[in-house]
Design a protein around this motif. Structure first.
Motif, PDB file in Angstrom:
ATOM      1  N   GLU A 291      10.877  -3.963   2.080  1.00 46.13           N
ATOM      2  CA  GLU A 291      10.103  -3.045   1.990  1.00 46.13           C
ATOM      3  C   GLU A 291       8.061  -4.045   1.654  1.00 46.13           C
ATOM      4  OE1 GLU A 291      13.181  -0.989  -0.579  1.00 46.13           O
ATOM      5  OE2 GLU A 291      13.967  -0.734   1.695  1.00 46.13           O
ATOM      6  N   LEU A 292       8.738  -4.619   0.573  1.00 45.02           N
ATOM      7  CA  LEU A 292       7.777  -4.723   0.132  1.00 45.02           C
ATOM      8  C   LEU A 292       6.323  -6.003   0.681  1.00 45.02           C
ATOM      9  CD1 LEU A 292       8.957  -7.198  -3.170  1.00 45.02           C
ATOM     10  CD2 LEU A 292       7.537  -5.180  -3.286  1.00 45.02           C
ATOM     11  N   LYS A 293       7.073  -5.692   2.130  1.00 48.26           N
ATOM     12  CA  LYS A 293       6.248  -7.241   3.203  1.00 48.26           C
ATOM     13  C   LYS A 293       5.718  -5.316   3.916  1.00 48.26           C
ATOM     14  CE  LYS A 293       8.536 -11.059   4.013  1.00 48.26           C
ATOM     15  NZ  LYS A 293       8.657 -11.974   5.578  1.00 48.26           N
ATOM     16  N   LYS A 294       6.171  -4.271   3.865  1.00 48.96           N
ATOM     17  CA  LYS A 294       5.572  -3.471   4.599  1.00 48.96           C
ATOM     18  C   LYS A 294       4.421  -2.883   3.393  1.00 48.96           C
ATOM     19  CE  LYS A 294       9.386  -1.846   7.331  1.00 48.96           C
ATOM     20  NZ  LYS A 294      10.489  -0.638   7.541  1.00 48.96           N
ATOM     21  N   MET A 295       4.659  -2.477   2.318  1.00 45.68           N
ATOM     22  CA  MET A 295       4.561  -1.959   1.205  1.00 45.68           C
ATOM     23  C   MET A 295       3.096  -3.160   1.266  1.00 45.68           C
ATOM     24  SD  MET A 295       6.817  -0.844  -1.829  1.00 45.68           S
ATOM     25  CE  MET A 295       5.492  -0.005  -2.726  1.00 45.68           C
ATOM     26  N   THR A 296       2.940  -4.351   1.554  1.00 43.82           N
ATOM     27  CA  THR A 296       1.699  -5.069   1.450  1.00 43.82           C
ATOM     28  C   THR A 296       1.087  -5.372   2.267  1.00 43.82           C
ATOM     29  OG1 THR A 296       3.475  -6.633  -0.125  1.00 43.82           O
ATOM     30  CG2 THR A 296       0.780  -7.590   0.698  1.00 43.82           C
ATOM     31  N   GLY A 297       1.027  -4.393   3.378  1.00 43.54           N
ATOM     32  CA  GLY A 297       0.691  -4.244   4.596  1.00 43.54           C
ATOM     33  C   GLY A 297      -0.059  -3.109   4.685  1.00 43.54           C
ATOM     34  N   ASP A 298       0.154  -2.683   4.296  1.00 49.13           N
ATOM     35  CA  ASP A 298      -0.107  -1.125   3.991  1.00 49.13           C
ATOM     36  C   ASP A 298      -1.770  -0.969   3.211  1.00 49.13           C
ATOM     37  OD1 ASP A 298       1.351   0.833   5.976  1.00 49.13           O
ATOM     38  OD2 ASP A 298       2.555   1.039   4.265  1.00 49.13           O
ATOM     39  N   ALA A 299      -1.244  -1.886   2.076  1.00 47.96           N
ATOM     40  CA  ALA A 299      -1.846  -2.167   0.730  1.00 47.96           C
ATOM     41  C   ALA A 299      -3.516  -2.176   1.514  1.00 47.96           C
ATOM     42  CB  ALA A 299      -1.702  -2.242  -0.264  1.00 47.96           C
ATOM     43  N   ASN A 300      -3.356  -4.281   1.784  1.00 46.68           N
ATOM     44  CA  ASN A 300      -4.039  -4.871   2.866  1.00 46.68           C
ATOM     45  C   ASN A 300      -4.795  -3.722   3.879  1.00 46.68           C
ATOM     46  OD1 ASN A 300      -3.332  -7.145   1.147  1.00 46.68           O
ATOM     47  ND2 ASN A 300      -1.973  -7.652   3.051  1.00 46.68           N
TER      48      ASN A 300
END
Length: 413
Positions: A291-300
């Protein structure tokens, strides 16, 4: 041993067996059948030899005293091959009763039974009387018991081979270490020899005295001793470090062995439960990580979009600032031209005033002078008109530039 171990397969008497052999040999057989029979007999001899070896190993492992006199009996039986089977059977029977093989026959469960089950078979007294050890109807060893004997011997052989392999590996490692040590010593000796030849024999040779001075020899030996002492100190430090590591590892192994002895099945169950809980925690953390990777991808992604828009705005702003600088330069140049034109206009107006004064003061000039003055006046008027037109054009351009500059500044505000 082969006759002793496989004699119970046949329940016929020695006389009937010899008669059957004579009848078989009296018949006519072909070469192929004879070769086949010979090969079959060789195969049986090979199998019997292996079984005899296994039985001998079992007897020597369980009851070595039973093997006394067996070799003498076999040697004597070999000498009596040309004799009748009855005499061989009676001799072996007497030898076996002499060296205590009746106890083996009467209680086969003592050696030949499997460890998993206890045999309670007993041999009848009629079997001991009517049959011999070689051709009698003694205790039979079935296939299961043979396989168990072979399995036990194979396990023992495998264990011995494993011990021999470990011992050979240790010996091999020890010899390899010795070879490496000898190689290091050889290298050091070669280096020392080359250094001695170069520094003492070659460079230390005194051509005048035709000898090697003692000072060079002493200096070389002193330096070599210093180098050796430094190497010895390094090796001692390394050896002490290795010894400390060895003692530490030995203590860890001892602690692990003590722990392994004190471990119970409950400890393994507890460890299994702890491992299952840890696996659950790891799975939960992995889900959170996803989930953190998904959030990081959206933020990026959002950051990339905003960064791209900011870069466009920065480019547009840099273009506007560049155009403002260019317009300011043009405004400064136009101001300079305006000042120059103003000076020229003032000078021309002063000249015009002077001309007007001269004209007013002039009284009926000569025609030619009049024509010349008129032409000059016309030229001056033309130049004044041109200058006025130029000034007007510059004023219009200046007004338009000021208007554009005010619009740009208002837009930025």
């Amino acid at each position: 041993m082969s006759r002793h171990s496989h004699g119970p397969r046949s329940s016929t008497s020695p006389h009937s067996r010899s008669e059957s052999h004579l009848m078989n040999y009296s018949e006519e057989i072909t070469d192929a059948e004879l070769i086949k029979q010979v090969n079959d007999i060789k195969q049986q001899i090979r199998i019997l030899s292996l079984e005899n070896e296994i039985f001998e190993r079992v007897i020597m492992r369980l009851e070595p005293t039973l093997m006394h006199g067996i070799q003498q009996a076999l040697d004597y039986a070999t000498k009596l091959q040309s004799s009748s089977p009855l005499s061989i059977g009676s001799f072996v029977k007497s030898q076996t009763s002499r060296y205590g093989f009746d106890s083996v026959i009467t209680s086969p469960s003592r050696m030949f039974t499997s460890p998993s089950r206890v045999s309670t078979r007993r041999v009848d007294s009629s079997a001991k009387v009517s049959g011999t050890v070689i051709f009698g109807t003694g205790p039979r060893i079935n296939v299961l018991e043979r396989s168990e004997l072979v399995s036990a011997e194979m396990e023992i052989l495998i264990a011995n081979l494993e011990k021999a392999r470990k011992k050979a590996a240790k010996q091999h490692a020890f010899l390899k270490a010795q070879l490496e040590e000898i190689g290091v010593r050889e290298t050091d000796i070669e280096k020392a020899s080359e250094m001695f030849k170069q520094e003492v024999i070659v460079e230390g040779w005194d051509k005048i005295a035709q000898r090697i001075p003692a000072e060079i020899w002493i200096r070389f030996m002193t330096e070599w001793v210093k180098i050796s002492d430094s190497h010895i100190g390094k090796f001692r430090l390394r050896t002490s470090t290795l010894n400390s590591q060895y003692s530490k590892l030995k203590g860890q192994i001892k602690v692990k062995a003590e722990l392994s002895e004190s471990l119970r099945a409950v400890d393994f169950d507890k460890l299994k439960i702890e491992n299952s809980e840890c696996l659950k925690t790891i799975d939960y953390k992995l889900q959170q990580l996803g989930e953190l990777k998904k959030m990081t991808g959206d933020a990026n992604l959002n950051l990339t979009v905003h960064k791209k828009a900011m870069m466009q705005q920065n480019g547009y702003l840099s273009n506007i600032l560049q155009s403002i600088k260019e317009k300011q330069k043009q405004t400064a140049e136009l101001d300079k031209e305006k000042d120059v034109i103003k000076v020229q206009a003032e000078s021309l107006s002063q000249r015009l005033d002077d001309v007007r004064k001269v004209r007013l003061a002039y009284e009926v000039p000569d025609i030619m002078d009049y024509v010349n003055v008129k032409s000059e006046v016309a030229d001056l008027k033309h130049s004044v008109k041109l200058l006025e037109n130029r000034v007007h054009i510059q004023e219009i351009a200046l007004a338009s530039l000021n208007k554009k500059l005010k619009s740009i500044i208002s837009n930025e505000m």
